[in-house]
Design an enzyme around this catalytic site. Structure first.
Site, short mmCIF file in Angstrom:
data_model
loop_
_atom_site.label_atom_id
_atom_site.label_comp_id
_atom_site.label_asym_id
_atom_site.label_seq_id
_atom_site.Cartn_x
_atom_site.Cartn_y
_atom_site.Cartn_z
N LYS A 150 52.87 37.29 67.17
CA LYS A 150 54.21 37.30 66.58
C LYS A 150 55.06 38.26 67.41
O LYS A 150 54.53 39.03 68.20
CB LYS A 150 54.15 37.76 65.12
N HIS A 153 58.90 43.22 67.04
CA HIS A 153 60.32 43.36 66.70
C HIS A 153 60.71 44.82 66.58
O HIS A 153 59.93 45.74 66.79
CB HIS A 153 60.66 42.55 65.46
N HIS A 156 58.71 47.40 64.62
CA HIS A 156 57.55 47.95 65.32
C HIS A 156 58.01 49.01 66.31
O HIS A 156 57.32 49.99 66.54
CB HIS A 156 56.79 46.85 66.07
#
Length: 595
Positions: A150, A153, A156
């Site tokens: 994933k 983003h 994070h």
């Protein structure tokens, strides 16, 4: 070099050998407690605060709750005053006593201490600003924790920046730190990728950039799942095989995980971040997940909802949380519980910190509460360090999905700005590296400048400007200080501190302002430890940079005919560079030498 100041009584919690301002504060507290019995030295010490607007230290008399009016109490302290090695003057102002320090001693002692702890530290590493408050204690810090396949983003990114700061901060305070990156490397998305990889996967692309390729596969197969319900059924079946330990299902997953971690290590290195261990949801054993359910069931806290198991935390106003899905597979709350238990068994920590967004406040509260209900005495040692959202982070071409896109964007914007000054640009050995470091500094400073719980709007122009309180401005301040030695070779090497005459600096308010700021750095670190906030360190770095910037015109080194003055000033700037560099490193920023 040992301090030449007279000895003072000891106050618990102070250490003048690592923070010389402690000695000045004790001297002030001693005056106050001697004049105002039955006030003890320790009680008086707690009342000595930093002053405002050019005042060194201030004592607010009402806080001591002594009999008598503030004016009468102030008169007792002021009437017996004689200047000494520590205090030059006392001023009475309403309920306050303002203390000005002996400038000559303040400046000399602060510079001596910085020099000694930077270049002659017992550990061999620069240690000014560090302390031993956490000696003998162990902390586990879990941060960053992206999901494989994933996007990495902005949430994070915040966890990474704040977590890296906390690792450095705890180490600076003497703790034994274990930094963990707890990857989202398990769960039904791997069933989706497995189904998608057969159709869209490429070994070549996987080797090139596993993170991006697995993400692309996931996006494509998720699109398929919207029109074909069988995709999700197949994915769930595949993940069930993984959970059941089917080797044929695990072999690809292992390769995906390994290649993703390899790519992450490279990207974190660019951010000046590293981890002691990459762990993940996949490493959490089944044993404690089952035991947790059993124990909570015995406590009467488990309810059944269509085959799924829920834990009921309503009476603590935490709602109900799913612990196991109807098909028997685990969910991340169960894995978090089991993971914490396994970590305690492995590390026997004194504290464990989770650096996770405030959107997860409820999840963390539920998770901590469940461990508490299960009777683990160490459940009270778990802490959630949370943070707000970043709004509007995208590249100029649109939404940023991966960390490397964000870093590339920051570097290219910075590179364009640097090119505008051709002479300076041509003098830089490695403009690519410099523009990347300045860009990353811009991202980090924008993130850490305000309290971490605040949301903030990501702004490229503001972030990469050299004007105002930005990352590039801090790097510029450090580079300018570093250039002082290059520009004044005739003064080098400087004589040892005992042979540098700093008396000429005592008459300069600029030198005094810089010295008291430099002297306060160990306190800045201690305060950050109490609040777990990087913003105080960022504010300190800017205040120091501004104080230095104000001094350039009057505390001139180049062209100063009086060599004693020139050496003293150069030494002040070198000490300022060392402390600014230390503060930047604490914030996980690499200070530049040239730009």
């Amino acid at each position: 070099m040992v301090s030449s100041l007279p000895s003072l009584p000891y106050v618990p919690g102070t250490d003048a050998s690592s923070c010389i301002l402690d000695a000045f504060r004790i001297a002030i507290a001693k005056r106050v407690s001697d004049a105002l019995p039955p006030l003890t030295l320790e009680q008086a010490y707690v009342g000595v605060d930093y002053g405002k607007k050019g005042v060194d230290f201030t004592v607010a008399l009402p806080r001591f709750r002594l009999p008598g009016k503030p004016d009468e109490l102030a008169a007792k302290v002021v009437s017996s005053f004689q200047p000494d090695d520590f205090v030059a003057s006392i001023t009475h102002d309403k309920q306050f006593l303002h203390f000005q320090l002996n400038n000559a001693n303040l400046i000399r002692e602060v510079l001596n201490q910085i020099h000694t702890l930077t270049y002659e530290s017992p550990t061999g590493k620069p240690s000014y600003g560090t302390n031993a408050s956490g000696a003998g204690k162990k902390v586990v810090i879990e941060f960053s924790s992206p999901n494989i396949a994933k996007s990495f983003h902005v949430g994070h990114l915040r966890s990474t920046i704040i977590g890296a700061f906390l690792v450095n901060l705890y180490r600076a305070c003497g703790w034994d730190v274990i930094s963990l990156n707890y990857l989202g490397d398990w769960g039904t998305q791997f069933g989706m990728i497995a189904v998608g990889f057969e159709k869209y996967g490429s070994q070549e692309e996987l080797q090139k950039d596993a993170i991006k390729h697995l993400y692309d596969v996931y996006v494509k197969v998720s699109r398929d799942a919207e029109s074909d319900p069988n995709v999700k059924v197949e994915a769930a079946q595949f993940f069930k095989r993984m959970e059941d330990g089917d080797e044929s299902a695990l072999v690809n997953w292992r390769q995906w995980r390994e290649l993703s971690v390899k790519k992450y290590i490279e990207e974190y290195d660019r951010l000046n971040v590293s981890f002691d261990r990459y762990t993940g949801e996949s490493e959490v054993g089944r044993e404690w997940q089952d035991k947790a359910l059993e124990q909570l069931d015995q406590l009467g806290l488990i309810t059944d909802a269509n085959g799924a198991k829920l834990v009921d935390l309503e009476k603590w106003k935490m709602g109900k949380a799913v612990l196991r899905k109807a098909d028997g597979t685990s969910i991340y709350l169960t894995r978090d519980i089991a993971g914490a238990i396994e970590r305690y068994e492995r590390y026997q920590f004194d504290k464990m910190i989770y650096v996770v967004a405030s959107q997860q406040d409820l999840h963390l509260s539920q998770f901590f509460k469940i461990l508490h209900l299960m009777g683990f005495p160490w459940a009270s040692r778990l802490e959630h360090v949370n943070y707000g959202l970043v709004l509007g982070m995208s590249t100029r071409k649109g939404t940023a999905v991966f960390l490397d896109q964000i870093i590339k964007e920051a570097s290219s914007v910075m590179h364009e700005q640097m090119r505008r000054n051709e002479d300076k640009y041509n003098a830089i050995e490695d403009p690519e590296m410099v523009s990347q470091e300045v860009g990353i500094t811009g991202i980090k400073i924008q993130d850490m400048a305000a309290k971490r719980i605040n949301n903030y709007t990501f702004n490229w122009d503001r972030m990469l400007s050299f004007e105002g309180d930005t990352g590039p401005y801090l790097q510029y301040a450090h580079v300018r200080l570093t250039s002082m030695e290059r520009k004044n070779p005739e003064l080098l090497p400087l004589p040892p501190p005992s042979q540098i005459d700093t008396s000429s600096l005592a008459d300069s308010t600029h030198a005094r302002d810089i010295a008291i700021l430099l002297g306060s750095y160990p306190d800045v670190v201690k305060t950050a430890m109490k609040t777990q906030e990087p913003s105080g360190v960022v504010t300190f770095a800017f205040r120091l940079s501004h104080a230095i910037s104000s001094a350039w015109e009057t505390l001139v080194v180049k062209g100063e005919k009086d060599l004693d003055k020139a050496r003293a000033r150069l030494w002040l700037y070198i000490c300022a560079r060392d402390v600014l560099g230390a503060a930047m490193r604490l914030l996980s920023i690499r200070p530049l030498q040239r730009m």
